[in-house]
Design a protein around this motif. Sequence first.
Motif, PDB file in Angstrom:
ATOM      1  N   ALA A  64      -4.106  78.247 -19.434  1.00  0.00           N
ATOM      2  CA  ALA A  64      -3.221  77.145 -19.115  1.00  0.00           C
ATOM      3  C   ALA A  64      -3.675  75.492 -19.449  1.00  0.00           C
ATOM      4  O   ALA A  64      -2.892  74.748 -19.618  1.00  0.00           O
ATOM      5  N   ALA A  65      -4.956  75.580 -18.942  1.00  0.00           N
ATOM      6  CA  ALA A  65      -5.437  74.122 -18.764  1.00  0.00           C
ATOM      7  C   ALA A  65      -5.792  73.398 -20.440  1.00  0.00           C
ATOM      8  O   ALA A  65      -5.487  72.344 -20.459  1.00  0.00           O
ATOM      9  N   CYS A  66      -6.246  74.266 -21.304  1.00  0.00           N
ATOM     10  CA  CYS A  66      -6.333  73.910 -22.581  1.00  0.00           C
ATOM     11  C   CYS A  66      -5.045  73.690 -23.300  1.00  0.00           C
ATOM     12  O   CYS A  66      -5.009  72.842 -24.003  1.00  0.00           O
ATOM     13  N   THR A  67      -4.291  74.601 -22.902  1.00  0.00           N
ATOM     14  CA  THR A  67      -2.849  74.333 -23.683  1.00  0.00           C
ATOM     15  C   THR A  67      -2.252  73.161 -23.039  1.00  0.00           C
ATOM     16  O   THR A  67      -1.702  72.289 -23.918  1.00  0.00           O
ATOM     17  N   SER A  68      -2.184  73.075 -21.883  1.00  0.00           N
ATOM     18  CA  SER A  68      -1.563  71.887 -21.338  1.00  0.00           C
ATOM     19  C   SER A  68      -2.443  70.472 -21.813  1.00  0.00           C
ATOM     20  O   SER A  68      -1.432  69.537 -22.122  1.00  0.00           O
ATOM     21  N   PHE A  69      -3.647  70.578 -22.146  1.00  0.00           N
ATOM     22  CA  PHE A  69      -4.200  69.433 -22.471  1.00  0.00           C
ATOM     23  C   PHE A  69      -3.672  69.124 -23.950  1.00  0.00           C
ATOM     24  O   PHE A  69      -3.840  67.813 -24.244  1.00  0.00           O
ATOM     25  N   TRP A  70      -3.754  69.882 -24.759  1.00  0.00           N
ATOM     26  CA  TRP A  70      -3.466  69.671 -26.218  1.00  0.00           C
ATOM     27  C   TRP A  70      -1.998  69.410 -26.263  1.00  0.00           C
ATOM     28  O   TRP A  70      -1.704  68.443 -26.988  1.00  0.00           O
ATOM     29  N   VAL A  71      -1.006  69.916 -25.565  1.00  0.00           N
ATOM     30  CA  VAL A  71       0.439  69.337 -25.415  1.00  0.00           C
ATOM     31  C   VAL A  71       0.523  68.024 -25.030  1.00  0.00           C
ATOM     32  O   VAL A  71       1.276  67.149 -25.760  1.00  0.00           O
ATOM     33  N   ALA A  72      -0.139  67.725 -24.029  1.00  0.00           N
ATOM     34  CA  ALA A  72      -0.241  66.484 -23.246  1.00  0.00           C
ATOM     35  C   ALA A  72      -0.821  65.145 -24.191  1.00  0.00           C
ATOM     36  O   ALA A  72      -0.387  63.919 -24.672  1.00  0.00           O
ATOM     37  N   GLU A  73      -1.742  65.690 -24.910  1.00  0.00           N
ATOM     38  CA  GLU A  73      -2.406  64.814 -26.057  1.00  0.00           C
ATOM     39  C   GLU A  73      -1.411  64.553 -27.002  1.00  0.00           C
ATOM     40  O   GLU A  73      -1.661  63.482 -27.659  1.00  0.00           O
ATOM     41  N   VAL A  74      -0.687  65.477 -27.577  1.00  0.00           N
ATOM     42  CA  VAL A  74       0.285  65.206 -28.599  1.00  0.00           C
ATOM     43  C   VAL A  74       1.366  64.319 -28.212  1.00  0.00           C
ATOM     44  O   VAL A  74       1.823  63.314 -28.740  1.00  0.00           O
ATOM     45  N   LEU A  75       1.869  64.378 -26.710  1.00  0.00           N
ATOM     46  CA  LEU A  75       3.012  63.647 -26.330  1.00  0.00           C
ATOM     47  C   LEU A  75       2.437  62.315 -25.935  1.00  0.00           C
ATOM     48  O   LEU A  75       3.252  61.364 -26.130  1.00  0.00           O
ATOM     49  N   MET A  76       1.460  62.318 -25.258  1.00  0.00           N
ATOM     50  CA  MET A  76       1.109  61.180 -24.668  1.00  0.00           C
ATOM     51  C   MET A  76      -0.508  60.971 -25.035  1.00  0.00           C
ATOM     52  O   MET A  76      -1.379  61.325 -23.843  1.00  0.00           O
ATOM     53  N   PRO A  77      -1.085  60.544 -26.059  1.00  0.00           N
ATOM     54  CA  PRO A  77      -2.485  60.533 -26.034  1.00  0.00           C
ATOM     55  C   PRO A  77      -3.198  59.647 -25.204  1.00  0.00           C
ATOM     56  O   PRO A  77      -2.885  58.788 -24.730  1.00  0.00           O
ATOM     57  N   ARG A  78      -4.415  59.978 -24.963  1.00  0.00           N
ATOM     58  CA  ARG A  78      -5.427  59.333 -24.032  1.00  0.00           C
ATOM     59  C   ARG A  78      -5.001  59.641 -22.783  1.00  0.00           C
ATOM     60  O   ARG A  78      -4.042  59.853 -22.414  1.00  0.00           O
ATOM     61  N   SER A  79      -6.083  59.401 -21.981  1.00  0.00           N
ATOM     62  CA  SER A  79      -6.105  59.472 -20.545  1.00  0.00           C
ATOM     63  C   SER A  79      -5.130  58.642 -19.742  1.00  0.00           C
ATOM     64  O   SER A  79      -5.024  57.346 -20.067  1.00  0.00           O
ATOM     65  N   LEU A  80      -4.642  58.898 -18.683  1.00  0.00           N
ATOM     66  CA  LEU A  80      -3.773  57.958 -17.668  1.00  0.00           C
ATOM     67  C   LEU A  80      -4.478  56.929 -17.657  1.00  0.00           C
ATOM     68  O   LEU A  80      -4.073  55.538 -17.296  1.00  0.00           O
ATOM     69  N   TYR A  81      -5.800  57.226 -17.044  1.00  0.00           N
ATOM     70  CA  TYR A  81      -6.480  55.984 -16.459  1.00  0.00           C
ATOM     71  C   TYR A  81      -6.921  54.956 -17.348  1.00  0.00           C
ATOM     72  O   TYR A  81      -6.877  53.679 -17.079  1.00  0.00           O
ATOM     73  N   ASP A  82      -7.010  55.443 -18.664  1.00  0.00           N
ATOM     74  CA  ASP A  82      -7.307  54.382 -19.995  1.00  0.00           C
ATOM     75  C   ASP A  82      -6.092  53.683 -20.150  1.00  0.00           C
ATOM     76  O   ASP A  82      -6.305  52.589 -20.408  1.00  0.00           O
ATOM     77  N   ARG A  83      -5.026  54.301 -19.823  1.00  0.00           N
ATOM     78  CA  ARG A  83      -3.841  53.590 -20.479  1.00  0.00           C
ATOM     79  C   ARG A  83      -3.329  52.535 -19.154  1.00  0.00           C
ATOM     80  O   ARG A  83      -2.802  51.439 -19.429  1.00  0.00           O
ATOM     81  N   ILE A  84      -3.860  52.957 -17.868  1.00  0.00           N
ATOM     82  CA  ILE A  84      -3.713  51.955 -16.677  1.00  0.00           C
ATOM     83  C   ILE A  84      -4.554  50.562 -17.040  1.00  0.00           C
ATOM     84  O   ILE A  84      -4.194  49.557 -16.697  1.00  0.00           O
ATOM     85  N   LEU A  85      -5.745  50.980 -17.462  1.00  0.00           N
ATOM     86  CA  LEU A  85      -6.475  49.725 -17.763  1.00  0.00           C
ATOM     87  C   LEU A  85      -6.050  49.046 -18.758  1.00  0.00           C
ATOM     88  O   LEU A  85      -5.960  47.879 -18.913  1.00  0.00           O
ATOM     89  N   GLU A  86      -5.522  49.769 -19.954  1.00  0.00           N
ATOM     90  CA  GLU A  86      -4.814  48.672 -21.075  1.00  0.00           C
ATOM     91  C   GLU A  86      -3.837  48.087 -20.371  1.00  0.00           C
ATOM     92  O   GLU A  86      -3.239  46.923 -20.879  1.00  0.00           O
ATOM     93  N   TRP A  87      -2.793  48.575 -19.677  1.00  0.00           N
ATOM     94  CA  TRP A  87      -1.724  48.043 -18.948  1.00  0.00           C
ATOM     95  C   TRP A  87      -2.186  46.626 -18.411  1.00  0.00           C
ATOM     96  O   TRP A  87      -1.493  45.679 -18.126  1.00  0.00           O
ATOM     97  N   ASN A  88      -3.281  46.611 -17.732  1.00  0.00           N
ATOM     98  CA  ASN A  88      -3.931  45.573 -16.933  1.00  0.00           C
ATOM     99  C   ASN A  88      -4.914  44.816 -17.879  1.00  0.00           C
ATOM    100  O   ASN A  88      -5.478  43.586 -17.432  1.00  0.00           O
ATOM    101  N   GLY A  89      -4.846  44.934 -19.203  1.00  0.00           N
ATOM    102  CA  GLY A  89      -5.437  43.890 -20.220  1.00  0.00           C
ATOM    103  C   GLY A  89      -6.786  44.465 -20.596  1.00  0.00           C
ATOM    104  O   GLY A  89      -7.400  43.591 -21.156  1.00  0.00           O
ATOM    105  N   ILE A  90      -7.344  45.709 -20.283  1.00  0.00           N
ATOM    106  CA  ILE A  90      -8.711  46.377 -20.627  1.00  0.00           C
ATOM    107  C   ILE A  90      -8.325  47.545 -21.392  1.00  0.00           C
ATOM    108  O   ILE A  90      -8.015  48.392 -20.993  1.00  0.00           O
ATOM    109  N   ASP A  91      -8.851  47.078 -22.436  1.00  0.00           N
ATOM    110  CA  ASP A  91      -8.789  48.285 -23.726  1.00  0.00           C
ATOM    111  C   ASP A  91     -10.297  48.968 -23.932  1.00  0.00           C
ATOM    112  O   ASP A  91     -10.845  48.278 -24.643  1.00  0.00           O
TER     113      ASP A  91
END
Length: 871
Positions: free
Chosen positions: A395-422
């Motif tokens: 279940a964990a590996c399947t969800s990881f691959w599906v989420a990576e296709v639909l929304m790549p990268r970690s949520l935490y990295d995206r939050i940093l990018e939202w705040n100007g840190i890439d």
Amino acid sequence: MRQLLRPTRRLAIIEASLIGLVAALASVLLKVSSGWLGGWRVSISYYLSPWIALPAIGFCFGFLAGFLVERFAPEASGSGIPQVKAALAGFPMSLSWRVAFVKLLGNILALGSGMTVGRQGPTVQVGAALAAQMSKWVPTSPEHRKQLIACGAGAGLAAAFNAPLAGVLFVVEELLHDVSGFTLGTAILASFIGGVVSRLLGGGSLELTTELVASKSTFSFPEIPSFLFLGVLAGVFSALFCQGIFWALRFWRYKLKLSLPWRIGIAGLISGLVIAMLPIYFRDNSGLREFVLTGNADWSIATKVFLAHFILTIIAFSSGTPGGLFAPSLILGSTLGYLIGLGSQYFLGFGTPTTYAFAGMGAFFSAVSKVPITAIVIVFEMTTDFNLVLPLMIAACTSFWVAEVLMPRSLYDRILEWNGIDLDKYKETPKQGLLEQLSAEDVMQRRVETLTSKMTLDEVLQAFSKSHHRGFPVVDNGKLVGIIAQSDLSKIGQRLLDFNTPLDKIMTPQPISVEPNTSLADVLFLLNRYELSRLPVVESRRLVGIITRADIIRAEADHLVGVQTGPQPEPSYIVYQTRSPSTGKGRLLVPLANPQTAQSLLQIAAAIARDRNYELDCLQVILAPRHTAPSEAEVRTTKSRRLLRQAEMIAKKWDIPVHTQIRVAHDPAQAILETIKTEHIDLIVMGWNPTPPTRGRIFGHVVDTVIRQASCETIVVKLGHSTSVNGFLSFNQKVELTKDQLTFNRWLLPTAGGPNAQEAIELLPALCKLSNDCEVRITQVFSKSKSLPDTKGLEKAAKFLSHRINHPVITIPVCAASVPDAVIDIACKDQCDAIILGASRDGLLQQVIKGNIPEAIARGCDCTVILVRGV
């Protein structure tokens, strides 16, 4: 020195053990406090109407948590994991006792308010912040400090989940991506101690009942498609969950535009209202999780749990609440898996809902945080059930691959990018040494004492005798034309030069210089190649600073101890501006802040501008809230425009061009510096209110910053109690202003005979035009040990002024132990209206054993004091 900075094995063991212990204590404190406060909230809802109690508690606790974070530690908002990742990547993100305390208290209030956030993410930041603070106790390298911060984060996670292995894997998989022996060793030790101490003090495993821990899962080969389906659904819903968070972030920031306390308070209010509408068991998040995992819920309850937590978590987390996503992800995953288990049991006739619930926990956690291995280990350590390993992996590996296709990268990295840190771009940048990362403008001295090419050899020798510098740039009209060093003076005796020889005959013309963007590596190469001790920094031949070997050594020392420069504030935004024809030879800037003193300050600035044929620039700065960009802040400019219109009236009376503008900014000093740069200002006149001094400041943040960084001549004015223009003017008063309304009848000019006093002497004739009848007193304070003081410098200054002004000039030599006390005493006895004092940047900002002389004079006198700092 390098050997001292390498941590020994014994020291690393002690540090890791101490970090694990402290992180565990903080985790237990957070768990117990939030549990007690949450229990109190639930009990209150039984005695009072839940429609009143739950929303009121949610709003009050949420507002208080937001106030603490915004006021004392803005870095403590959100889950905390993005901040830890940024700090470990090298970004200047604050991690300290203050951040840890505010995060701890803020998360307790957030959990107590009933918002659906977790305590595990905040525990990670608390552990990292405590480790960062503790690492400063022992001098160490930045690399070692980074590994200790990661140990603190891993220990915090291990203590929060009672899962030591998960803490180690989280460090390796998410934070450092490093499997070196030192990283693994310290992370294992810290996580082990954190998990063991937390289990001993907190009791049991992650708040799970004995019945649940003892329950065993079942798994059979035909269930593999069901677990694959669970993984797909978990990946899809986690992608929707993350997209919902960013949609809510945009809504809070761009639609509502509320401050952090109000955002979190409203999120708590909404959570309270929604929970009040749901059944009673929804009021306790941890109890609700056990209710689902033990198989006591039907499909309707599980569906309500999933939908309610899905929406409320998005609202709470996007508001900036100091809470994490680990616990909500586990609840969402468990309910989703429970629903799939019920369906499998009903339609296929096999499987247990509890097994699917645990597998769903790992699947949803893996998809949101993008750490599948950590997710599997966390759930396994929670249950210690080997039968769960294979369902979890599927279940964990399947969800990881599906989420990576639909929304790549970690949520935490995206939050940093939202705040100007890439972080991705940062990782792609080749790692360079400090000398390649920094440039000359990062470490150079912006305020430089200079000489002019027309000075005589005698004046140059006096300048060297009165200064600790071993060389001076030679500047004419702001342009670098040469440099003079002590080595040049040592050759004078061989050439038998006259003391009246001009400096341009003995200086080194066209000296070697660097530009502001020159790397420190290139600067150091030039210093070594030509055996120099300093290099001028020029921009289009204009001198903007000087850099020495000592500056480079200081930058390397700061780098070794982890001192970093904070992020630059957002640029100011111009909301109002007027222009006049540009007919002057230069530009004079007057920042206006206090309406009561603005008239007097403008009169002084206008007199100087008229004498030098300068144009007058007037600036009003409106502060924007910290949570709002200056370009997006809603401001009212009515009062500011009235103040600027008064400046236009004065400029019209003095017949000088005037330009006005209103800027919105987070920092007034930054707005002033931006104006100086964009408008090419040659001189700035600032007012100063001598409030009680702030620790680490001489004149205050704004004045100190401008003195230190402004590239133009600076004048600081402290207006006396009796100084006014027909009394203090309010915005609504309409007074016809004339040039002679501001009067200074008696001037006092302290001088030490050096080049700094010349700036004040040259400014005084313009200021004397403010009065039709005045007299000037020039004083020099000598040591009491000198029986026959040399007053030649004093007499020379008096002679210079006598030719420039048609007013009496009186010399007053004084022998005293204290320069400020002597000047203040003369000003009081002779009832002087104003004191004008020249000083260098160091002279204005440097605190010495007996205090800062210009500041002491300005604070000790009731009259007006004008401090002049040349270019």
